[in-house]
Design a protein around this motif. Sequence first.
Motif, PDB file in Angstrom:
ATOM      1  N   GLN A 101       3.946   0.457   2.302  1.00 39.36           N
ATOM      2  CA  GLN A 101       3.681  -0.532   3.357  1.00 39.36           C
ATOM      3  C   GLN A 101       3.588  -1.939   2.769  1.00 39.36           C
ATOM      4  OE1 GLN A 101       0.285   2.299   3.621  1.00 39.36           O
ATOM      5  NE2 GLN A 101      -0.049   1.138   5.501  1.00 39.36           N
ATOM      6  N   TRP A 126      -8.535  -1.474   0.379  1.00 39.63           N
ATOM      7  CA  TRP A 126      -8.230  -0.583   1.495  1.00 39.63           C
ATOM      8  C   TRP A 126      -8.176   0.874   1.038  1.00 39.63           C
ATOM      9  CZ3 TRP A 126      -4.371  -2.321   5.805  1.00 39.63           C
ATOM     10  CH2 TRP A 126      -4.799  -3.541   6.352  1.00 39.63           C
ATOM     11  N   ILE A 127      -8.321   1.128  -0.251  1.00 42.09           N
ATOM     12  CA  ILE A 127      -8.236   2.503  -0.743  1.00 42.09           C
ATOM     13  C   ILE A 127      -9.362   3.339  -0.119  1.00 42.09           C
ATOM     14  CG2 ILE A 127      -8.486   3.979  -2.772  1.00 42.09           C
ATOM     15  CD1 ILE A 127      -7.057   1.885  -4.390  1.00 42.09           C
ATOM     16  N   THR A 142      -5.177   5.408   3.010  1.00 46.04           N
ATOM     17  CA  THR A 142      -4.627   4.599   1.917  1.00 46.04           C
ATOM     18  C   THR A 142      -5.107   5.147   0.581  1.00 46.04           C
ATOM     19  OG1 THR A 142      -4.611   2.626   3.320  1.00 46.04           O
ATOM     20  CG2 THR A 142      -4.474   2.289   0.950  1.00 46.04           C
ATOM     21  N   THR A 143      -4.144   5.399  -0.329  1.00 43.80           N
ATOM     22  CA  THR A 143      -4.487   5.953  -1.645  1.00 43.80           C
ATOM     23  C   THR A 143      -4.151   5.015  -2.793  1.00 43.80           C
ATOM     24  OG1 THR A 143      -2.345   7.087  -1.834  1.00 43.80           O
ATOM     25  CG2 THR A 143      -4.143   8.311  -0.780  1.00 43.80           C
ATOM     26  N   ALA A 189       2.104   3.173   8.535  1.00 41.11           N
ATOM     27  CA  ALA A 189       2.233   4.382   7.727  1.00 41.11           C
ATOM     28  C   ALA A 189       2.292   5.627   8.605  1.00 41.11           C
ATOM     29  CB  ALA A 189       1.061   4.494   6.755  1.00 41.11           C
ATOM     30  N   THR A 229      -4.076   8.019   9.053  1.00 34.47           N
ATOM     31  CA  THR A 229      -3.465   7.765   7.742  1.00 34.47           C
ATOM     32  C   THR A 229      -4.553   7.312   6.778  1.00 34.47           C
ATOM     33  OG1 THR A 229      -2.939   5.454   8.302  1.00 34.47           O
ATOM     34  CG2 THR A 229      -1.250   7.132   8.757  1.00 34.47           C
ATOM     35  N   SER A 278       0.215   5.102   1.631  1.00 31.88           N
ATOM     36  CA  SER A 278      -0.697   5.884   2.459  1.00 31.88           C
ATOM     37  C   SER A 278      -0.081   7.218   2.824  1.00 31.88           C
ATOM     38  CB  SER A 278      -1.049   5.120   3.749  1.00 31.88           C
ATOM     39  OG  SER A 278      -1.719   3.917   3.452  1.00 31.88           O
ATOM     40  N   GLU A 294      -2.904   0.687  -3.762  1.00 32.61           N
ATOM     41  CA  GLU A 294      -2.715  -0.658  -3.227  1.00 32.61           C
ATOM     42  C   GLU A 294      -2.425  -1.642  -4.351  1.00 32.61           C
ATOM     43  OE1 GLU A 294      -6.428  -1.665  -1.352  1.00 32.61           O
ATOM     44  OE2 GLU A 294      -7.442  -2.072  -3.265  1.00 32.61           O
ATOM     45  N   SER A 318      -9.221   4.699   6.430  1.00 31.60           N
ATOM     46  CA  SER A 318      -8.454   5.495   7.387  1.00 31.60           C
ATOM     47  C   SER A 318      -8.097   4.668   8.612  1.00 31.60           C
ATOM     48  CB  SER A 318      -9.276   6.720   7.800  1.00 31.60           C
ATOM     49  OG  SER A 318      -8.572   7.515   8.720  1.00 31.60           O
ATOM     50  N   SER A 346      -0.510   2.815  13.337  1.00 33.60           N
ATOM     51  CA  SER A 346      -0.362   2.478  11.920  1.00 33.60           C
ATOM     52  C   SER A 346       1.108   2.495  11.514  1.00 33.60           C
ATOM     53  CB  SER A 346      -1.144   3.494  11.072  1.00 33.60           C
ATOM     54  OG  SER A 346      -0.729   3.473   9.732  1.00 33.60           O
ATOM     55  N   PHE A 359       0.831  -1.204   0.000  1.00 34.77           N
ATOM     56  CA  PHE A 359       0.000   0.000   0.000  1.00 34.77           C
ATOM     57  C   PHE A 359       0.868   1.256   0.000  1.00 34.77           C
ATOM     58  CE2 PHE A 359      -2.070  -3.410   2.297  1.00 34.77           C
ATOM     59  CZ  PHE A 359      -3.346  -3.454   1.722  1.00 34.77           C
TER      60      PHE A 359
END
Length: 265
Positions: A225, A135-136, A120-121, A147, A118, A111, A123, A139, A145, A109
Amino acid sequence: MTPTPVTTAKSSSMGRGLDVLAALTDCLRHGRRATVLEIARSLGRERSQVSRSLAAYEASGLVVRAADRSYTLAWGWYAAAQDLSSKRIATHGLAVLEDLSSLLGEATFFSVLQGDATLTTLESLPSSSRMIGSWIGRSYPAYCSDAGRASLWDASPDEVRAIFAATEFSPQGPNTPTSVDDFLDRLDDDRKRGFAVVDQEAEPGLYSVAAPVWDFRGEVIGAVQVVGTRDSLQPRTADCGAACAAAAADLSRQLGATGSAVLSG
């Protein structure tokens, strides 16, 4: 942090002009005043030549002259660089994650930090991964986390305390940090190791490693990650962490980051 100066042909007027810009950014990067004299000295050129180039760039809106007669880059350069970084994260970032997940057979991932959480943008979920669903857009509390710790890699203790000033460190897993001091101790261990390790802090049985991603300014903008089950990842911590750090360093280079301290992966 600014890009590495470009080597250009000294016989070309365009090359000489680009050398002036490169010398200007080098002055800014090292905290020196970018005056005509300083730039001319660093290039071994006549002040009149450098002055003419800077005047042309100022007229074009590429550089700005301050009251003390020093120069800096116009904000348009930074806006364009940030826009390019965002586009490269979306394209190169996904390629980096796919290569990493293929290498390790685990979910990967990217993030970013948003407040004390955090997000996730990006994956990459290989078929061998046990992750269910995307997971996109998901939060996580930054204090538990991977990240979160990697994204705060370059933050001072005071900055970390400010971020978590109103945060309740409630248990999310058996090893969740209990306070900001606990978080800082773990972050210090991560920095010494070269990558973050989160062992059942966010969820029972969840294990992950992460590494910071830097941009052209020399600032951490997010984290790569590797996330999986503790049984799968914990025995391979060193290998997964090294691969994650290398992937983060690769993405950092593609975003214009330079320097051995930044690209230690």
